[in-house]
Motif scaffolding. Structure first.
Motif, short mmCIF file in Angstrom:
data_model
loop_
_atom_site.label_atom_id
_atom_site.label_comp_id
_atom_site.label_asym_id
_atom_site.label_seq_id
_atom_site.Cartn_x
_atom_site.Cartn_y
_atom_site.Cartn_z
N THR A 184 1.29 1.62 3.66
CA THR A 184 0.08 2.22 4.47
C THR A 184 0.30 2.23 6.00
OG1 THR A 184 -0.82 0.12 4.67
CG2 THR A 184 -1.43 1.02 2.63
N MET B 214 -13.24 9.63 5.78
CA MET B 214 -11.87 10.20 4.61
C MET B 214 -12.24 10.50 3.54
SD MET B 214 -10.27 6.07 5.40
CE MET B 214 -8.75 6.54 4.74
N ARG C 31 3.11 17.57 -0.99
CA ARG C 31 1.93 17.93 -0.23
C ARG C 31 1.64 19.31 -0.69
NH1 ARG C 31 2.22 17.08 5.99
NH2 ARG C 31 1.93 14.78 5.10
N ARG D 84 -3.10 0.28 -5.42
CA ARG D 84 -2.52 -1.29 -4.90
C ARG D 84 -2.82 -2.37 -5.95
NH1 ARG D 84 -5.06 -1.51 0.10
NH2 ARG D 84 -3.04 -0.69 1.16
N THR E 120 6.96 5.89 0.22
CA THR E 120 5.63 6.72 -0.01
C THR E 120 4.54 5.73 -0.14
OG1 THR E 120 6.12 6.68 -2.44
CG2 THR E 120 6.87 8.35 -0.98
N VAL F 265 -6.31 4.92 -3.41
CA VAL F 265 -5.18 4.12 -3.00
C VAL F 265 -5.42 2.63 -3.17
CG1 VAL F 265 -4.13 3.33 -0.74
CG2 VAL F 265 -4.46 5.74 -0.98
N VAL G 2 2.60 8.48 4.71
CA VAL G 2 3.46 9.70 4.41
C VAL G 2 2.35 10.95 4.55
CG1 VAL G 2 3.02 9.49 2.05
CG2 VAL G 2 5.09 10.79 2.81
N THR G 3 1.03 10.59 4.39
CA THR G 3 0.08 11.61 4.67
C THR G 3 -0.32 12.06 5.85
OG1 THR G 3 -1.77 10.13 4.28
CG2 THR G 3 -0.77 10.59 2.28
N VAL G 4 0.02 11.39 6.95
CA VAL G 4 -0.48 11.57 8.02
C VAL G 4 0.60 11.99 9.24
CG1 VAL G 4 -2.73 10.26 7.90
CG2 VAL G 4 -0.67 9.09 8.66
N ASP G 5 1.85 12.28 8.54
CA ASP G 5 2.75 12.74 9.76
C ASP G 5 2.62 13.80 10.66
OD1 ASP G 5 2.72 14.70 7.68
OD2 ASP G 5 5.14 15.07 7.97
N ASP G 6 1.60 14.52 10.51
CA ASP G 6 1.28 15.46 11.38
C ASP G 6 -0.11 15.52 12.26
OD1 ASP G 6 -0.14 15.90 9.15
OD2 ASP G 6 0.07 18.14 9.04
N ARG G 7 -0.56 14.34 12.13
CA ARG G 7 -1.95 13.88 12.62
C ARG G 7 -1.68 13.04 13.90
NH1 ARG G 7 -4.56 17.26 9.31
NH2 ARG G 7 -5.19 16.32 7.30
N PHE H 279 6.05 5.86 -6.27
CA PHE H 279 5.68 7.31 -6.85
C PHE H 279 6.49 8.43 -6.05
CE2 PHE H 279 2.59 5.81 -3.83
CZ PHE H 279 2.58 6.79 -3.04
N TYR I 56 5.89 11.93 -4.09
CA TYR I 56 4.82 12.31 -3.11
C TYR I 56 5.05 14.18 -2.70
CZ TYR I 56 2.17 13.42 1.27
OH TYR I 56 1.18 14.15 2.17
N ASP J 165 -0.74 15.58 -2.76
CA ASP J 165 -1.73 15.31 -1.66
C ASP J 165 -2.35 16.69 -1.41
OD1 ASP J 165 -2.98 15.29 0.99
OD2 ASP J 165 -1.24 14.47 2.11
N THR K 217 -4.94 4.24 3.93
CA THR K 217 -4.19 5.57 4.40
C THR K 217 -2.62 5.58 4.07
OG1 THR K 217 -5.97 5.95 6.15
CG2 THR K 217 -3.72 7.01 6.46
N LEU K 218 -2.16 6.32 3.34
CA LEU K 218 -0.72 6.34 3.24
C LEU K 218 -0.04 6.81 4.39
CD1 LEU K 218 -0.76 7.23 -0.64
CD2 LEU K 218 -0.42 4.99 0.38
N ARG L 161 -4.44 19.11 2.65
CA ARG L 161 -4.06 20.48 3.27
C ARG L 161 -4.54 21.52 2.71
NH1 ARG L 161 -2.45 16.10 5.05
NH2 ARG L 161 -1.04 15.82 6.89
#
Lengths: 195, 338
Positions: A41, B104, B8, B37, A38, B33, A84-89, B4, B6, B48, A81-82, B51
């Motif tokens: 990036t 973003m 959604r 880091r 997770t 983010v 895991v957040t863009v799997d549907d992009r 962590f 996650y 998240d 950008t992580l 959405r």
């Protein structure tokens, strides 16, 4: 394949175990099933899992733009950008700009105008410029656009606004640094393709 | 980066339900983010909220605007009603970040971004904001770009947002949802001065989710301006910025809204300057008097005293911009790109 995040690097007492997710990532029209940490990036996934090394790691803090890709057509920083957040992009990298072996017009213009020296920032510059020209075509304002509007007047839309000038190109591309200082030729290349 | 979980969220209730304990909400991630880091932010759960369908801008019955928390900065600045009714807001948004960052970054994330004070971002250094009670090296160290107004012994950090400056000037209201129900927190007042608890940037409590920002109708804000001074032409935080709206009739200031950025732990509403201006002639002399009234309360540090005259001058210049006749500005004012 191993990701770039190495859990053993952080295995102190009490340090939580890595969390992974199985996702499908759509890049340049291809679907890739990947298991990602997770924390990973998009930049690291592209480079280390998918072998797409066009997007570059410069600062890894969102300040240099070398990692710029398009997410659903909009330019974004892959280092912030992580995955895991863009799997549907829909992700587009510099490798996806050419069509049937024919370079994108911006790629051709960068070659014609000698718009690079070392080339490290170029993939990010190209993806950023593709996104930027779409933003301009959609009528999005910039600091230069709005700075020229008199107080009390309304900013012009797509109709009635001046064409994309060099000041506009510099302002709109300010998220992409070039340590070689090829800026004059980068601006010339973008101007060559701009409407 | 600390591992962590996650999650959604697909709507506000599911986001609030997930946002308990050591969870944090993730919007555009352009600040969070990076802080993760750097080891500054260490959420156990990342929720998240990109959405969650709060990404629209709607006119309110009263003639204001309701801006969803998830609206991207780019979409906010390009919205026709923002451009027409609140130009200083559009100008502030495009003065912040870069094209990629604005694509973003969300409205709520912009409000909730953390200071860029170098000690806060460096976990090898003490910082009262990051580790309460550990000390503040900025007072004796690098504070060139830190606060001149409203700071405390514990913290001299500045709030880095451009967008928040016109929001404070406009008196925007931040809508919040939580397990205890909804709340509405007006600006200024949403962000808090550091006092002896600089770890708290805002009035939000753990688990609170910002859902929208509401702008009141303010017809004279159609004539408003955001002017930003920074160390380079683009993609840099404000050294000093000013958001101002001015309502002038027959040469007299009927009403005004002014806020300063880059000078305090909060977007700084210039109430003293506003009070000095209301009913005063709209002249350079009165503008200077109002700016002096505001900045008389400044307490600069040794290496940021230059910000006091800078803020005064930028404030006066912004008010002059707003009252300038267009036939004069075209010839005399070269303007700037920010």
């Amino acid at each position: 394949m191993r990701g770039p995040v190495r859990s053993e690097d952080n295995n102190g007492p009490g340090f939580p175990a890595p969390v992974t997710a199985d996702i499908r990532l759509s890049v340049n029209g291809d679907e890739h099933p990947v298991t990602v940490d997770t924390r990973e990036t998009l930049l690291d996934t592209l480079r280390e899992h998918l072998g797409l090394t066009g997007a570059k790691k410069g600062c890894d803090h969102g300040q240099c733009g070398a990692c710029t890709v398009l997410v659903d057509g909009r330019r974004a920083k892959a280092c912030l950008t992580l995955t895991v957040t863009v799997d549907d992009r829909e992700i587009t990298t510099v490798e996806g700009l050419a069509r049937d072996g024919v370079p994108h017009p911006l790629q051709a213009a960068f070659v014609e105008q000698d718009a690079f020296q070392c080339g490290y920032c170029t993939p990010g510059q190209l993806c950023s410029a593709v996104g930027m020209l779409a933003e301009f075509a959609a009528g999005w304002p910039s600091s230069v656009t709005l700075g020229a509007v008199s107080p009390g007047a309304v900013a012009p839309g797509v109709e009635g606004r001046p064409p994309l000038c060099d000041d506009e190109i510099r302002e709109r591309m300010s998220g992409n640094l070039c340590r070689c200082g090829a800026y004059p030729n980068i601006v010339a290349a973008i101007r060559q393709v701009a409407p | 980066m600390r591992p962590f979980a996650y999650q959604r969220a697909t709507d506000v209730p599911s986001a609030v339900a997930a946002g308990t304990g050591q969870a944090m909400y993730l919007g555009g991630g352009t600040n969070l983010v990076d802080l993760m880091r750097l080891g500054v932010a260490t959420p156990e759960v990342l929720v998240d909220v990109t959405r969650v369908p709060f990404d629209t801008i709607e006119e309110t019955p009263g003639g204001g605007l309701l801006i969803g928390a998830g609206v991207r900065n780019s979409d906010l600045a390009a919205h026709p009603l923002v451009l027409r009714n609140y130009p200083m807001l559009a100008q502030a948004v495009v003065a912040g970040g870069s094209g990629q960052i604005r694509n973003m970054a969300t409205v709520a994330g912009n409000l909730l971004q953390r200071t860029r004070c170098s000690y806060f971002q460096d976990i090898t250094k003490p910082c009262n904001k990051r580790v309460p009670g550990s000390g503040c090296p900025a007072r004796e160290g690098d504070h060139r770009n830190l606060a001149i107004l409203g700071h405390s012994e514990a913290c001299v950090a500045t709030h880095p947002s451009d967008m928040a400056v016109p929001l404070a000037a406009l008196g925007a209201v931040v809508n919040v949802e939580s397990s205890g129900g909804p709340r509405a927190i007006p600006m200024p007042g949403f962000h808090r001065l550091p006092g002896d608890a600089p770890e708290r940037d805002t009035l939000l409590r753990p688990g609170d989710l910002v859902t929208a920002v509401e702008l009141p109708a303010l017809p004279f804000a159609a004539r408003s301006r955001y002017r930003k001074v920074r160390d380079r032409a683009s993609f840099a935080f404000a050294v000093v910025s000013v958001a101002a709206a001015l309502d002038v009739a027959d040469g007299v200031v009927r009403d005004c809204r002014i806020a300063l950025g880059g000078v305090a732990h909060v977007p700084w509403r210039a109430e003293r300057a506003e009070a000095a201006l209301r009913g005063a002639p709209a002249t350079a002399e009165e503008f200077a008097r109002a700016a002096e009234a505001e900045l008389a309360q400044a307490s600069p540090l040794p290496r940021n005293a230059f910000k006091v005259p800078l803020a005064r001058n930028v404030l006066v210049r912004t008010l002059l911009d707003l009252t300038a006749r267009e036939d004069l500005t075209a010839a005399g004012d070269t303007g700037e790109t920010s």
